[in-house]
Design an enzyme around this catalytic site. Structure first.
Site, PDB file in Angstrom:
ATOM      1  N   TYR A   1       0.842  -1.207   0.000  1.00 54.58           N
ATOM      2  CA  TYR A   1       0.000   0.000   0.000  1.00 54.58           C
ATOM      3  C   TYR A   1       0.879   1.260   0.000  1.00 54.58           C
ATOM      4  CZ  TYR A   1      -3.678   3.084   2.005  1.00 54.58           C
ATOM      5  OH  TYR A   1      -4.582   4.091   2.263  1.00 54.58           O
TER       6      TYR A   1
ATOM      7  N   LYS B   1       0.944   4.242  -2.722  1.00 53.62           N
ATOM      8  CA  LYS B   1       0.614   5.616  -2.328  1.00 53.62           C
ATOM      9  C   LYS B   1       1.776   6.575  -2.585  1.00 53.62           C
ATOM     10  CE  LYS B   1      -3.675   5.278  -0.851  1.00 53.62           C
ATOM     11  NZ  LYS B   1      -4.750   5.723  -1.768  1.00 53.62           N
TER      12      LYS B   1
END
Ligand code: NAI
Length: 312
Positions: free
Chosen positions: A166, A170
């Site tokens: 993640y 991001k």
């Protein structure tokens, strides 16, 4: 205080069937924008799909007197992204703003990540952001106006245990936005990133008592402000949580200059790590070219020509 007026604008919010995206869509609709409510309608881990999530938010906006249409495509494919942008053009004939917000979670420590945990998270967050932006960019370029707001996370900027997949996605979004800001500047297109913290189904079990003060609705006003034609701010990354809005930036320390006449011994580099890492003073380059100009000044007294960003 007067309300920010978006009444002649068309905006698209991905992942707008729940949580932060739904909150953004509701506020944008209330400010007069015509809203494309895109949502695949799956679970937090990305499994499944349903039309009900997007439909419910469209119904809410319409019931409140706003204009909205639903889109159920996944952002994770280029064709899907084209259809999502097409939904805005079909329904409203233009597209002024894009809020890339769709997201999924597959949190596991690095040794335990499956191939699917890596691919799905990169596909939805990073590729989804790139594909939707890529589909919208020509429309905005033609109009000479556009606003992008992308959703990253403090995990991607500052790091967080159990989120390597993640965080990578991001952080990629943050870099993508800055490069997009460079490409969009000459066409009146801005690109900014928000790193929200809010009580949603994604963070249900993570925030503890803090959840009470982290209403997703407190993030949305920054999104609306960044979509406004009156806001020319671009290349920035913001933290937004619980009604507190702040700038996150990348600084460059003066560093340690070993000398321009040769390569230092690695021992020498080790011995100077404190000086290299010292943040007492720093600069904030606006783009990679500016960093290169700082370097040119330092290493050649400004004589070297700098030629980054020449590709078209
Ligand atoms: P959420 O799970 O309520 O919302 C995400 C939405 O994206 C869901 O409605 C889901 O159906 C949709 N979605 C998932 N995959 C999709 C796809 N392929 N195509 C279209 N839609 C898809 O979670 P939340 O918290 O509202 O998250 C919104 C964004 O904010 C995400 O990008 C998340 O990573 C980010 N974020 C949230 C934080 C928080 O504190 N809630 C913190 C930092 C970032």
């Amino acid at each position: 205080m007067s309300l920010l007026d978006l009444s002649d604008r068309v905006v698209l919010v991905t992942g707008a069937g729940s949580g932060l995206g739904a909150s953004h869509a509701r506020l944008l609709g209330a400010l007069g924008a015509a809203v494309v409510v895109n949502d695949l309608g799956g679970a937090v881990d990305g499994s499944g799909s349903a039309t009900s999530a997007a439909d419910a938010v469209v119904a809410e906006i319409s019931a409140a007197g706003g204009r909205a249409v639903a889109s159920y495509d996944s952002v994770a494919s280029r064709d899907g992204a084209q259809r999502i942008v097409g939904a805005a053009l079909d329904a409203f004939g233009r597209l002024d703003g894009v809020v890339n917000n769709a997201g999924v979670l597959r949190d596991r420590s690095l040794p335990k990540l499956s191939v699917e945990d890596v691919e799905l998270v990169i596909d939805v967050h990073l590729k989804g952001t790139i594909f939707v932006s890529q589909a919208a960019f020509p429309v905005m370029k033609e109009a000479g106006f556009g606003r992008f707001v992308h959703t990253a996370s403090s995990s991607g900027i500052f790091g967080n245990f159990g989120q390597t997949n993640y965080a990578a996605a991001k952080a990629g979004i943050a870099g993508f936005s800055r490069a997009l800001a460079e490409e969009g500047a000459r066409y009146g297109i801005t690109s900014n990133v928000i790193c929200p913290v809010a009580r949603t189904r994604m963070t249900d079990e993570l925030l503890g008592d803090l959840a009470d003060v982290l209403d997703p609705a407190a993030v949305s006003p920054l999104v609306a402000a960044l979509l406004s034609p009156r806001c020319a701010v671009t290349r920035e990354t913001f933290s937004a949580a619980g009604g507190r809005y702040a700038r996150i930036f990348s600084g460059l320390t003066p560093g340690w200059l070993a000398g321009t006449g040769g390569t230092p011994d690695p021992e020498d580099v080790l011995a100077h790590l404190d000086a290299i890492l010292d943040t007492t003073t720093y600069s904030v380059p606006v783009n990679a070219n500016e960093e290169l100009m700082f370097l040119a000044q330092l290493l050649t007294g400004g004589e070297a020509r700098v030629a980054l960003g020449a590709a078209r």
